[in-house]
Design a protein around this motif. Sequence first.
Motif, PDB file in Angstrom:
ATOM      1  N   HIS A  76      32.430  57.091  -4.549  1.00 11.48           N
ATOM      2  CA  HIS A  76      33.834  57.503  -4.480  1.00 11.48           C
ATOM      3  C   HIS A  76      34.062  58.719  -5.379  1.00 11.48           C
ATOM      4  O   HIS A  76      33.525  58.788  -6.487  1.00 11.48           O
ATOM      5  CB  HIS A  76      34.746  56.344  -4.913  1.00 11.48           C
ATOM      6  CG  HIS A  76      36.174  56.559  -4.560  1.00 11.48           C
ATOM      7  ND1 HIS A  76      37.028  57.294  -5.336  1.00 11.48           N
ATOM      8  CD2 HIS A  76      36.897  56.127  -3.491  1.00 11.48           C
ATOM      9  CE1 HIS A  76      38.222  57.298  -4.778  1.00 11.48           C
ATOM     10  NE2 HIS A  76      38.168  56.601  -3.656  1.00 11.48           N
ATOM     11  N   PRO A  77      34.834  59.702  -4.927  1.00 14.35           N
ATOM     12  CA  PRO A  77      35.048  60.911  -5.746  1.00 14.35           C
ATOM     13  C   PRO A  77      35.752  60.653  -7.079  1.00 14.35           C
ATOM     14  O   PRO A  77      35.631  61.455  -7.998  1.00 14.35           O
ATOM     15  CB  PRO A  77      35.912  61.810  -4.865  1.00 14.35           C
ATOM     16  CG  PRO A  77      36.211  61.074  -3.626  1.00 14.35           C
ATOM     17  CD  PRO A  77      35.471  59.793  -3.626  1.00 14.35           C
ATOM     18  N   MET A  78      36.472  59.530  -7.198  1.00 16.80           N
ATOM     19  CA  MET A  78      37.169  59.241  -8.458  1.00 16.80           C
ATOM     20  C   MET A  78      36.364  58.329  -9.375  1.00 16.80           C
ATOM     21  O   MET A  78      36.860  57.913 -10.425  1.00 16.80           O
ATOM     22  CB  MET A  78      38.535  58.624  -8.162  1.00 16.80           C
ATOM     23  CG  MET A  78      39.479  59.580  -7.451  1.00 16.80           C
ATOM     24  SD  MET A  78      41.110  58.899  -7.189  1.00 16.80           S
ATOM     25  CE  MET A  78      41.756  58.934  -8.853  1.00 16.80           C
ATOM     26  N   SER A  79      35.130  58.005  -9.021  1.00 14.46           N
ATOM     27  CA  SER A  79      34.305  57.117  -9.837  1.00 14.46           C
ATOM     28  C   SER A  79      33.948  57.785 -11.158  1.00 14.46           C
ATOM     29  O   SER A  79      33.714  58.986 -11.228  1.00 14.46           O
ATOM     30  CB  SER A  79      33.017  56.771  -9.099  1.00 14.46           C
ATOM     31  OG  SER A  79      33.298  56.027  -7.952  1.00 14.46           O
ATOM     32  N   ASP A  80      33.871  56.963 -12.196  1.00 13.72           N
ATOM     33  CA  ASP A  80      33.443  57.477 -13.496  1.00 13.72           C
ATOM     34  C   ASP A  80      31.924  57.358 -13.603  1.00 13.72           C
ATOM     35  O   ASP A  80      31.234  57.092 -12.626  1.00 13.72           O
ATOM     36  CB  ASP A  80      34.158  56.728 -14.632  1.00 13.72           C
ATOM     37  CG  ASP A  80      33.935  55.230 -14.600  1.00 13.72           C
ATOM     38  OD1 ASP A  80      33.031  54.768 -13.883  1.00 13.72           O
ATOM     39  OD2 ASP A  80      34.667  54.527 -15.322  1.00 13.72           O
ATOM     40  N   ALA A  81      31.411  57.519 -14.795  1.00  9.97           N
ATOM     41  CA  ALA A  81      29.963  57.501 -15.008  1.00  9.97           C
ATOM     42  C   ALA A  81      29.338  56.141 -14.682  1.00  9.97           C
ATOM     43  O   ALA A  81      28.166  56.061 -14.314  1.00  9.97           O
ATOM     44  CB  ALA A  81      29.644  57.874 -16.449  1.00  9.97           C
ATOM     45  N   THR A  82      30.131  55.063 -14.777  1.00 10.49           N
ATOM     46  CA  THR A  82      29.606  53.735 -14.471  1.00 10.49           C
ATOM     47  C   THR A  82      29.719  53.388 -12.993  1.00 10.49           C
ATOM     48  O   THR A  82      29.284  52.324 -12.575  1.00 10.49           O
ATOM     49  CB  THR A  82      30.346  52.660 -15.293  1.00 10.49           C
ATOM     50  OG1 THR A  82      31.720  52.643 -14.888  1.00 10.49           O
ATOM     51  CG2 THR A  82      30.243  52.929 -16.787  1.00 10.49           C
ATOM     52  N   GLY A  83      30.331  54.265 -12.204  1.00  9.85           N
ATOM     53  CA  GLY A  83      30.493  54.026 -10.776  1.00  9.85           C
ATOM     54  C   GLY A  83      31.767  53.267 -10.429  1.00  9.85           C
ATOM     55  O   GLY A  83      31.947  52.836  -9.295  1.00  9.85           O
ATOM     56  N   HIS A  84      32.679  53.112 -11.390  1.00  6.01           N
ATOM     57  CA  HIS A  84      33.935  52.389 -11.174  1.00  6.01           C
ATOM     58  C   HIS A  84      35.107  53.365 -11.093  1.00  6.01           C
ATOM     59  O   HIS A  84      35.077  54.438 -11.688  1.00  6.01           O
ATOM     60  CB  HIS A  84      34.201  51.418 -12.337  1.00  6.01           C
ATOM     61  CG  HIS A  84      33.274  50.263 -12.362  1.00  6.01           C
ATOM     62  ND1 HIS A  84      32.050  50.316 -12.989  1.00  6.01           N
ATOM     63  CD2 HIS A  84      33.375  49.015 -11.849  1.00  6.01           C
ATOM     64  CE1 HIS A  84      31.445  49.153 -12.864  1.00  6.01           C
ATOM     65  NE2 HIS A  84      32.234  48.340 -12.165  1.00  6.01           N
TER      66      HIS A  84
END
Length: 129
Positions: A76-84
């Motif tokens: 997802h384009p809004m995911s952070d470094a952890t993928g959330h």
Amino acid sequence: MSAFTNALSVSTSGLKAQSQRLRIVAENVANTDTPGYHRKTVQFGTTPGISGVAEVEIDRVSLDRREGERIYDPGHPMSDATGHFTGSNVELVIEIADAREAQRSYEANLKMFDQVRQMSTGLMDLLRK
């Protein structure tokens, strides 16, 4: 102003307030899947009407400050470094309940408006005789 006018004024203000509330609920439902969206809540208040009778109005619309659900989606384009990323905090069950409550309140105000109209018509018919 007559009692009929006062009653019509109060029921009309209730109709307007509940229709605005339904619009806010519809916005919440439409944004259920919008990442980061915060649910809007409505608070009612009263205002002195033209006839001096208190009328219902939406006092303010505020945002629900609860955090949205953390969703794992590394693509997802809004995911952070952890993928959330943070989803919306809208719960459809609550929105459906709010919509039903607003609908029933709208119908009650409409019934009151119709009753006052019928009473006014009946009074005019009696005065004509």
